[in-house]
Design a protein around this motif. Structure first.
Motif, PDB file in Angstrom:
ATOM      1  N   LEU A 317       6.068  -2.403  -3.188  1.00 11.25           N
ATOM      2  CA  LEU A 317       5.569  -1.924  -1.911  1.00 11.25           C
ATOM      3  C   LEU A 317       4.758  -3.358  -1.382  1.00 11.25           C
ATOM      4  N   PRO A 318       4.663  -3.381   0.046  1.00 10.02           N
ATOM      5  CA  PRO A 318       3.967  -4.562   0.567  1.00 10.02           C
ATOM      6  C   PRO A 318       2.440  -4.287   0.260  1.00 10.02           C
ATOM      7  N   LYS A 319       1.656  -5.406   0.423  1.00 10.26           N
ATOM      8  CA  LYS A 319       0.182  -5.589  -0.061  1.00 10.26           C
ATOM      9  C   LYS A 319      -0.742  -4.598   0.697  1.00 10.26           C
ATOM     10  N   ARG A 320      -0.199  -4.360   2.051  1.00 11.15           N
ATOM     11  CA  ARG A 320      -0.862  -3.408   2.656  1.00 11.15           C
ATOM     12  C   ARG A 320      -1.203  -1.965   2.220  1.00 11.15           C
ATOM     13  N   LEU A 321       0.023  -1.516   1.739  1.00  3.70           N
ATOM     14  CA  LEU A 321       0.245  -0.310   1.314  1.00  3.70           C
ATOM     15  C   LEU A 321      -0.365   0.024  -0.105  1.00  3.70           C
ATOM     16  N   MET A 322      -0.652  -1.447  -0.939  1.00  4.10           N
ATOM     17  CA  MET A 322      -1.358  -1.206  -2.017  1.00  4.10           C
ATOM     18  C   MET A 322      -2.829  -1.446  -1.825  1.00  4.10           C
TER      19      MET A 322
END
Length: 375
Positions: A317-322
């Motif tokens: 997942l992209p960093k923002r969603l983590m």
């Protein structure tokens, strides 16, 4: 119901996935609001659900000819993702995307990406053909739709989605590109439903909500006890979600291969689906045989993607969603991707490189694929 449930549960956020707590802001975009523009309902042949909305906007700056209205994903991506709650503007954007043949999820998300790049100084009006991209400005988004479709000016930069655009813009642009394997994600926030995070990360298509039935199962709209699903799933937990994802994918593959709408699947049991497949095909599938077909389909799709370069590091997942949001229903929540991926790979028979294991391919009689993956 999708907008109400999504903003309540945390399945929907806004401002390019950076803002939660949008329940009140989203009120003008809810389903009941579209009744002011509704001409009639429309259904696919013989369907009792009739999910299509035929709409018309007679006056104002966003006049729309009688035709298909926006559904939940469009309202979310040209609404909340852009911090716009003007429904007539969303309907105009939807009409244009339909006429141009543009996907509203990817198009809305890509414009939101560009807006954040503009906000952070990575691009300016000099780059965007004099258009000021700012949150809440649906007019700028509508103008960008035309430019994307025609590949004119800055629209040509955005025309292939956020991953390609981020590479062209450079700098920190990739931080604002919310995609998996090059595909922008649908409005089912993994921070609100952790299993969604796993399903979207591992999908061979990229960020996709149609390779599994998570939005029905994990969000507790429907359950299928005859297949072993629990009656209720806790949304913001990662434990047990790998097994749930495998069962959800298997059922989704039967729907996709049988051309069964997920809305319909939400109203019937898996036994009903099997009866439909038996009558239609003439094959007397058992439940186990049908689910084995699903496993073969998924394994084949993943193996072909591996041959085209997909690796384990692409299942992410992209960093923002983590990164957890500070407010709203998902505040403090992030999916446990390491746990879920580890369990999923083991249960699905996938090796550390993200490929189906050789023995799995043999067991599924995918010998041609085995020969190509393991020459």
């Amino acid at each position: 119901i999708g907008m109400v449930a999504g903003t309540r549960s945390g399945g929907v956020c806004g401002k390019n996935w950076a803002q939660g707590d949008l329940y009140d802001f989203a009120k003008p975009l809810r389903g009941f609001a579209i009744t002011n523009y509704l001409v009639r309902r429309k259904a696919c042949y013989a369907c009792p659900i009739g999910c299509k909305r035929v709409v018309k906007v007679d006056s104002g700056p966003y006049q729309v000819d009688e035709g298909p209205g926006p559904e939940f994903q469009t309202c979310a991506n040209f609404g909340l993702m852009l911090m716009n709650n003007n429904l007539e503007g969303v309907m105009k954007a939807n009409e244009l995307c339909n006429r141009y043949g543009l996907d509203t999820i990817s198009c809305g998300s890509t414009i939101a990406f560009a807006t954040e790049c503009f906000e952070n100084g990575l691009i300016s009006k000099k780059d965007t053909d004099g258009i000021e991209l700012k949150w809440g400005d649906i007019d700028a988004a509508i103008e960008m739709i035309h430019r994307i479709a025609k590949r004119e000016g800055f629209g040509d930069v955005l025309a292939e989605g956020t991953r390609a655009a981020a590479r062209k813009i450079g700098g920190s642009a990739s931080e604002y590109a919310i995609e998996v394997k090059g595909m922008e994600l649908p409005m089912h926030d993994p921070r609100g439903f952790h299993g969604q995070g796993l399903a979207q990360a591992i999908s061979s298509r990229g960020g996709c909500h149609l390779d599994s039935l998570h939005w029905l199962i994990e969000e507790n709209f429907s359950h299928y006890p005859e297949l072993g699903f629990a009656e209720h799933y806790e949304a913001q937990t990662s434990e047990g979600k790998a097994q749930m994802t495998i069962m959800s994918e298997d059922l989704a593959m039967l729907c996709n291969s049988g051309v069964i709408c997920f809305y319909v699947m939400g109203c019937i049991s898996s036994d009903d689906l099997l009866d439909m497949l038996r009558v239609t095909t003439g094959f007397d599938y058992t439940r186990e045989e049908a689910l084995k077909c699903s496993e073969r389909i998924l394994c084949l799709k993943r193996g072909l993607s591996n041959l085209m370069g997909m690796k384990a590091e692409d299942d992410r997942l992209p960093k923002r969603l983590m990164t957890s949001l500070e407010s709203g229903p998902t505040a403090g929540s992030v999916p446990g991707m390491d746990l879920m991926l580890r369990e999923y790979y083991e249960l699905r028979g996938i090796d550390s490189n993200g490929r189906p294991k050789k023995q799995k391919l043999i067991d599924l009689n995918l010998t041609d694929l085995d020969a190509k993956l393991f020459p």
